[in-house]
Design a protein around this motif. Structure first.
Motif, PDB file in Angstrom:
ATOM      1  N   LEU A 110       0.828  -1.203   0.000  1.00 27.42           N
ATOM      2  CA  LEU A 110       0.000   0.000   0.000  1.00 27.42           C
ATOM      3  C   LEU A 110       0.865   1.257   0.000  1.00 27.42           C
ATOM      4  O   LEU A 110       0.586   2.212  -0.732  1.00 27.42           O
ATOM      5  N   THR A 111       1.927   1.248   0.796  1.00 22.43           N
ATOM      6  CA  THR A 111       2.842   2.386   0.838  1.00 22.43           C
ATOM      7  C   THR A 111       3.467   2.634  -0.528  1.00 22.43           C
ATOM      8  O   THR A 111       3.544   3.772  -0.996  1.00 22.43           O
ATOM      9  N   GLN A 112       3.875   1.558  -1.187  1.00 23.66           N
ATOM     10  CA  GLN A 112       4.472   1.694  -2.512  1.00 23.66           C
ATOM     11  C   GLN A 112       3.468   2.285  -3.511  1.00 23.66           C
ATOM     12  O   GLN A 112       3.798   3.189  -4.273  1.00 23.66           O
ATOM     13  N   SER A 113       2.246   1.795  -3.478  1.00 19.88           N
ATOM     14  CA  SER A 113       1.220   2.306  -4.395  1.00 19.88           C
ATOM     15  C   SER A 113       0.915   3.772  -4.121  1.00 19.88           C
ATOM     16  O   SER A 113       0.787   4.575  -5.054  1.00 19.88           O
ATOM     17  N   LEU A 114       0.786   4.129  -2.842  1.00 22.60           N
ATOM     18  CA  LEU A 114       0.494   5.514  -2.495  1.00 22.60           C
ATOM     19  C   LEU A 114       1.642   6.451  -2.864  1.00 22.60           C
ATOM     20  O   LEU A 114       1.405   7.571  -3.333  1.00 22.60           O
ATOM     21  N   LEU A 115       2.883   5.993  -2.651  1.00 21.43           N
ATOM     22  CA  LEU A 115       4.026   6.826  -3.024  1.00 21.43           C
ATOM     23  C   LEU A 115       4.090   7.047  -4.530  1.00 21.43           C
ATOM     24  O   LEU A 115       4.348   8.161  -4.993  1.00 21.43           O
ATOM     25  N   GLU A 116       3.852   6.001  -5.301  1.00 23.81           N
ATOM     26  CA  GLU A 116       3.875   6.147  -6.758  1.00 23.81           C
ATOM     27  C   GLU A 116       2.766   7.083  -7.230  1.00 23.81           C
ATOM     28  O   GLU A 116       3.000   7.975  -8.052  1.00 23.81           O
ATOM     29  N   THR A 117       1.574   6.918  -6.692  1.00 23.11           N
ATOM     30  CA  THR A 117       0.454   7.767  -7.082  1.00 23.11           C
ATOM     31  C   THR A 117       0.686   9.207  -6.626  1.00 23.11           C
ATOM     32  O   THR A 117       0.413  10.157  -7.374  1.00 23.11           O
ATOM     33  N   GLY A 118       1.202   9.389  -5.430  1.00 23.04           N
ATOM     34  CA  GLY A 118       1.507  10.735  -4.935  1.00 23.04           C
ATOM     35  C   GLY A 118       2.575  11.418  -5.765  1.00 23.04           C
ATOM     36  O   GLY A 118       2.467  12.611  -6.075  1.00 23.04           O
ATOM     37  N   PHE A 119       3.603  10.663  -6.147  1.00 24.31           N
ATOM     38  CA  PHE A 119       4.653  11.244  -6.981  1.00 24.31           C
ATOM     39  C   PHE A 119       4.097  11.669  -8.340  1.00 24.31           C
ATOM     40  O   PHE A 119       4.402  12.764  -8.834  1.00 24.31           O
ATOM     41  N   LEU A 120       3.276  10.824  -8.944  1.00 21.14           N
ATOM     42  CA  LEU A 120       2.677  11.182 -10.235  1.00 21.14           C
ATOM     43  C   LEU A 120       1.755  12.394 -10.100  1.00 21.14           C
ATOM     44  O   LEU A 120       1.733  13.276 -10.969  1.00 21.14           O
ATOM     45  N   SER A 121       1.010  12.462  -9.004  1.00 21.81           N
ATOM     46  CA  SER A 121       0.126  13.609  -8.773  1.00 21.81           C
ATOM     47  C   SER A 121       0.927  14.891  -8.594  1.00 21.81           C
ATOM     48  O   SER A 121       0.582  15.940  -9.153  1.00 21.81           O
ATOM     49  N   LEU A 122       1.982  14.828  -7.805  1.00 23.56           N
ATOM     50  CA  LEU A 122       2.837  15.997  -7.589  1.00 23.56           C
ATOM     51  C   LEU A 122       3.491  16.449  -8.887  1.00 23.56           C
ATOM     52  O   LEU A 122       3.520  17.642  -9.198  1.00 23.56           O
ATOM     53  N   LEU A 123       3.984  15.513  -9.661  1.00 23.49           N
ATOM     54  CA  LEU A 123       4.599  15.841 -10.942  1.00 23.49           C
ATOM     55  C   LEU A 123       3.576  16.486 -11.882  1.00 23.49           C
ATOM     56  O   LEU A 123       3.867  17.492 -12.535  1.00 23.49           O
ATOM     57  N   GLY A 124       2.376  15.947 -11.914  1.00 22.63           N
ATOM     58  CA  GLY A 124       1.320  16.524 -12.748  1.00 22.63           C
ATOM     59  C   GLY A 124       0.922  17.919 -12.291  1.00 22.63           C
ATOM     60  O   GLY A 124       0.682  18.812 -13.115  1.00 22.63           O
ATOM     61  N   ALA A 125       0.860  18.126 -10.977  1.00 23.48           N
ATOM     62  CA  ALA A 125       0.502  19.442 -10.449  1.00 23.48           C
ATOM     63  C   ALA A 125       1.563  20.483 -10.773  1.00 23.48           C
ATOM     64  O   ALA A 125       1.244  21.608 -11.186  1.00 23.48           O
ATOM     65  N   ILE A 126       2.817  20.124 -10.611  1.00 20.59           N
ATOM     66  CA  ILE A 126       3.903  21.059 -10.923  1.00 20.59           C
ATOM     67  C   ILE A 126       3.918  21.376 -12.417  1.00 20.59           C
ATOM     68  O   ILE A 126       4.034  22.537 -12.825  1.00 20.59           O
ATOM     69  N   LEU A 127       3.774  20.354 -13.234  1.00 21.35           N
ATOM     70  CA  LEU A 127       3.740  20.553 -14.677  1.00 21.35           C
ATOM     71  C   LEU A 127       2.538  21.401 -15.090  1.00 21.35           C
ATOM     72  O   LEU A 127       2.661  22.327 -15.902  1.00 21.35           O
ATOM     73  N   GLY A 128       1.368  21.126 -14.509  1.00 22.08           N
ATOM     74  CA  GLY A 128       0.166  21.887 -14.824  1.00 22.08           C
ATOM     75  C   GLY A 128       0.278  23.348 -14.422  1.00 22.08           C
ATOM     76  O   GLY A 128      -0.120  24.247 -15.161  1.00 22.08           O
ATOM     77  N   ALA A 129       0.838  23.611 -13.238  1.00 18.34           N
ATOM     78  CA  ALA A 129       1.017  24.997 -12.781  1.00 18.34           C
ATOM     79  C   ALA A 129       2.004  25.732 -13.685  1.00 18.34           C
ATOM     80  O   ALA A 129       1.777  26.890 -14.051  1.00 18.34           O
ATOM     81  N   GLY A 130       3.060  25.063 -14.065  1.00 14.04           N
ATOM     82  CA  GLY A 130       4.035  25.681 -14.970  1.00 14.04           C
ATOM     83  C   GLY A 130       3.429  25.998 -16.326  1.00 14.04           C
ATOM     84  O   GLY A 130       3.641  27.097 -16.868  1.00 14.04           O
ATOM     85  N   ILE A 131       2.658  25.078 -16.870  1.00  7.08           N
ATOM     86  CA  ILE A 131       1.997  25.321 -18.152  1.00  7.08           C
ATOM     87  C   ILE A 131       0.999  26.463 -18.029  1.00  7.08           C
ATOM     88  O   ILE A 131       0.886  27.312 -18.918  1.00  7.08           O
TER      89      ILE A 131
END
Length: 149
Positions: free
Chosen positions: A94-115
């Protein structure tokens, strides 16, 4: 002074002008509008339609992201089964899944804000110079921090 009071005073002035200059002022009228209404009077329906279009785009994007996450979860099901069979605990999986999903969400948020920040600057440069209050349009960093939680 309220809008009604200002309208009444302006009508008195206008009636005096009509009596003084009947040839030029007859058949005209006066109406007081708040500045905000005057500025957006021709754009209110367009702005509303753009808001609806943005909402639909957001809804479609959210549906696409949820479908992608579901497809990823179905794909990872076999991998999780193998890791579980090899001794991985539920909490670790569960920790691994949450970390992967959180990392993808954070990356998407940073990319979206930059765009978004770049898009606003590009729109400002491409917009007509007489567009009212365009210079005030920007991405509110306080709102971004609030949304980031």
């Amino acid at each position: 002074m309220s809008i009604q009071q200002a309208q009444a005073e302006l009508e008195i002035i206008h009636n005096n002008l009509i009596s003084r200059y009947p040839d030029t002022d007859a058949g005209s009228g006066v109406r007081i509008l708040p500045l905000s209404e005057r500025v957006v009077i021709g754009y209110s329906q367009t702005i509303w339609l753009l808001g609806v279009a943005a909402g639909c785009l957001l809804l479609i994007s959210a549906a696409n992201v949820s479908n992608l996450l579901y497809a990823r979860a179905v794909e990872r099901r076999q991998k999780m089964s193998i890791r579980s069979a090899l001794g991985g605990t539920r909490s670790r999986l569960l920790t691994q899944s949450l970390l992967e999903t959180g990392f993808l969400s954070l990356l998407g948020a940073i990319l979206g804000a930059g765009i978004a920040i770049l898009a606003v600057e590009i729109i400002k440069k491409l917009a007509p110079p007489d567009l009212y209050r365009l210079a005030e349009v920007n991405i509110d960093l306080n709102a971004l921090v609030f949304v980031a939680g």
